[in-house]
Write an enzyme that holds these catalytic residues in place. Structure first.
Site, PDB file in Angstrom:
ATOM      1  N   GLU A  35      20.093  38.641  37.114  1.00  0.00           N
ATOM      2  CA  GLU A  35      20.017  38.991  38.425  1.00  0.00           C
ATOM      3  C   GLU A  35      18.466  38.646  39.038  1.00  0.00           C
ATOM      4  O   GLU A  35      17.805  39.025  38.419  1.00  0.00           O
ATOM      5  CB  GLU A  35      19.996  40.186  38.973  1.00  0.00           C
ATOM      6  CG  GLU A  35      21.481  40.686  38.550  1.00  0.00           C
ATOM      7  CD  GLU A  35      22.021  42.145  38.730  1.00  0.00           C
ATOM      8  OE1 GLU A  35      20.618  43.008  38.905  1.00  0.00           O
ATOM      9  OE2 GLU A  35      22.835  42.945  38.574  1.00  0.00           O
ATOM     10  N   ASP A  51      32.268  22.744  54.643  1.00  0.00           N
ATOM     11  CA  ASP A  51      33.292  23.565  53.150  1.00  0.00           C
ATOM     12  C   ASP A  51      33.941  22.298  52.981  1.00  0.00           C
ATOM     13  O   ASP A  51      34.913  21.741  53.489  1.00  0.00           O
ATOM     14  CB  ASP A  51      33.514  24.616  53.671  1.00  0.00           C
ATOM     15  CG  ASP A  51      35.103  25.441  52.924  1.00  0.00           C
ATOM     16  OD1 ASP A  51      34.674  24.650  51.556  1.00  0.00           O
ATOM     17  OD2 ASP A  51      35.772  26.054  52.318  1.00  0.00           O
ATOM     18  N   ARG A  60      34.849  25.806  37.133  1.00  0.00           N
ATOM     19  CA  ARG A  60      34.817  26.804  38.234  1.00  0.00           C
ATOM     20  C   ARG A  60      33.957  27.924  39.122  1.00  0.00           C
ATOM     21  O   ARG A  60      33.791  28.345  38.118  1.00  0.00           O
ATOM     22  CB  ARG A  60      36.224  27.503  37.260  1.00  0.00           C
ATOM     23  CG  ARG A  60      37.103  28.263  38.904  1.00  0.00           C
ATOM     24  CD  ARG A  60      38.191  29.217  38.561  1.00  0.00           C
ATOM     25  NE  ARG A  60      39.417  27.671  37.479  1.00  0.00           N
ATOM     26  CZ  ARG A  60      39.714  26.938  38.818  1.00  0.00           C
ATOM     27  NH1 ARG A  60      39.987  27.388  39.507  1.00  0.00           N
ATOM     28  NH2 ARG A  60      40.542  25.649  38.533  1.00  0.00           N
TER      29      ARG A  60
HETATM   30  C1  LIG Z   1      39.608  25.542  47.161  1.00  0.00           C
HETATM   31  C2  LIG Z   1      38.437  26.215  48.467  1.00  0.00           C
HETATM   32  C3  LIG Z   1      37.388  27.474  48.552  1.00  0.00           C
HETATM   33  C4  LIG Z   1      37.582  28.038  47.850  1.00  0.00           C
HETATM   34  O1  LIG Z   1      37.380  28.397  46.558  1.00  0.00           O
HETATM   35  P1  LIG Z   1      37.868  29.084  44.743  1.00  0.00           P
HETATM   36  O2  LIG Z   1      36.624  28.594  44.048  1.00  0.00           O
HETATM   37  O3  LIG Z   1      39.043  28.930  45.178  1.00  0.00           O
HETATM   38  O4  LIG Z   1      37.594  30.431  46.443  1.00  0.00           O
HETATM   39  C5  LIG Z   1      37.421  26.737  49.828  1.00  0.00           C
HETATM   40  N1  LIG Z   1      37.209  26.219  50.851  1.00  0.00           N
HETATM   41  C6  LIG Z   1      38.180  25.302  50.798  1.00  0.00           C
HETATM   42  C7  LIG Z   1      38.225  24.193  51.854  1.00  0.00           C
HETATM   43  C8  LIG Z   1      39.484  25.291  49.603  1.00  0.00           C
HETATM   44  O5  LIG Z   1      40.108  24.467  49.391  1.00  0.00           O
END
Ligand SMILES: *Cc1c(COP(=O)(O)O)cnc(C)c1O
Length: 418
Positions: free
Chosen positions: A58, A202, A237
């Site tokens: 942490e 994102d 992941r």
């Molecule tokens: C896949 C994805 C996420 C989130 O990913 P996880 O690891 O499944 O939580 C966030 N934003 C976009 C645009 C995605 O395609």
């Protein structure tokens, strides 16, 4: 095959080991077209399966709440420094457990409940974390959506700008899970600035393309860039946040202690391996092949009569809109018919969707995973043919076992390397 650990597990926990073995066989013998999936290298799996899972850490490098963190500090710094180099970021947090955690941390750092955000809706290609009512982002914030053009299904930046000036959101998000065209990050950055909004880009899906400089980068235009590490980036992941130095403190404390406890050091080590790989020249070649495979698959599907949303792809994925030539088949039926012939895809909502999320009218296809296996143009043409025949058989209620055999034969020619 991942010999060592499955052998060991096989002795101690045969039920579990058998299930993992069956999953390995599935990955080997199915054509993987889920646009958000990939096959990591053995080095990434080795890091993710290492003793680092034993360690509590942490805090952040040099500022931990536990002893014995010298080596994990080194590991996290390696991951951070490589990510900075890869994306040209000022500050990086590699601790988010997933892309969703990364986005939520940005919101927690910068927004208060009730603040307004302007995002792309799920049915137009956005993500749950972009304000969907069932996601915490939709519960806490006041969400407005910009959309895509009725004719072209491409993001309408002019309309986005107009809406942004009307709403004056605290934050705009740009990025998608099912959008096959280039995103103009510069333009969205200008829109955000002109209305005083923070910008979150994102790049969960396109991070590998951005890293290889095959898609324009949001780094100079967005205040925050989030990504997953397991999609086109081909790592373990997980998630990651990049931001300007001025927001470093807020972002770090939003990840820990606001949202998460101890970081997954084995996954952070896997991220470090992933970034090393992504900095290599081979990785650029891989991403180029991902793009050309997607182009060929898209063109071939169009030639066979499929309707592709926005009529093209600029990236690693495409969306088939089934409504035109398969009006009576929903995305779920198509997904299941393809599963029966060893082709893995996912149903997906399309623009102006009228069906439920469990049915949907679209099918999303991507090329990152098949490209990792070494498949190239001839295989894309073959895959389009298999998809077309499976769909025709579904409509005609014909047996598809011959198609399944051909899919397995194709997979056998490109064995997984584990
Ligand atoms: C896949 C994805 C996420 C989130 O990913 P996880 O690891 O499944 O939580 C966030 N934003 C976009 C645009 C995605 O395609």
């Amino acid at each position: 095959m991942l010999g060592n650990y499955t052998d060991y597990l096989g002795k101690y926990d045969p039920d579990l080991a058998d299930a993992i073995g069956r999953e390995e066989n599935r990955q080997q013998s199915y054509i993987e077209l889920i646009a958000s999936e990939n096959f990591t290298s053995k080095a990434v799996i080795a890091a993710a399966g290492s003793v680092l899972t034993n360690k509590y850490a942490e805090g952040y490098p040099g500022r931990r709440y536990y002893g014995g963190c010298d080596h994990v500090d080194e590991i996290e710094v390696l991951a951070i420094e490589r990510a900075k180099e890869l994306f040209g970021a000022e500050h990086v947090n590699v601790q988010p457990h997933s892309g969703s955690q990364a986005n939520t941390a940005v919101y927690m750092a910068m927004l208060k409940p009730g603040d307004s955000i302007l995002t792309l809706s799920l049915e137009n290609g956005g993500h749950l974390t972009h304000g969907h009512p069932k996601n915490i982002s939709g519960m806490l914030y006041n969400v407005a959506h910009y959309g895509v053009s009725e004719e072209t299904c491409m993001i309408e930046y002019d309309a986005m700008e107009e809406l942004a000036h009307k709403i004056k959101p605290k934050m705009i998000t740009i990025g998608a899970s099912a959008y096959s065209r280039t995103i103009d990050f510069r333009r969205v950055g200008e829109i955000a600035k002109s209305c005083g909004a923070l910008l979150l880009a994102d790049i969960a899906h396109i991070a590998g393309l951005v890293a290889a400089k095959l898609h324009n980068s949001p780094m100079d235009h967005a205040d925050f860039v989030t990504t997953t590490t397991h999609k086109t980036l081909r790592g373990p992941r997980g998630g990651m946040i990049m931001c300007k130095k001025e927001f470093a403190k807020e972002i770090d404390s939003a990840v820990f202690p606001c949202l998460q406890g101890g970081p997954l050091m084995h996954i952070i080590a896997g991220k470090a391996v992933c970034f090393k790989e992504a900095l290599s020249q081979e990785f650029v070649g891989y991403q180029q092949q991902v793009l050309s495979n997607a182009k060929i698959l898209c063109n071939e599907l169009k030639r066979l009569g499929f309707k592709i949303v926005s009529d093209d792809t600029d990236n690693h994925l495409m969306l088939i809109d089934l409504r035109k030539n398969y009006p009576d088949i929903n995305g779920n039926q198509a997904q299941r018919a393809l599963d029966l012939v060893n082709i893995t895809t996912n149903k997906n909502a399309v623009h102006n969707e009228s069906r439920s999320v469990f049915q949907a009218s679209g099918l999303r296809l991507g090329t990152p995973a098949v490209t990792t296996r070494g498949m190239k143009e001839p295989e894309m043409i073959k895959i389009a043919d298999l998809i077309n025949r499976a769909m025709l058989n579904l409509v005609a209620n014909n047996d598809s076992s011959q198609i399944k055999e051909e899919a397995i034969a194709l997979c056998d020619k490109f064995p997984l390397f584990y």
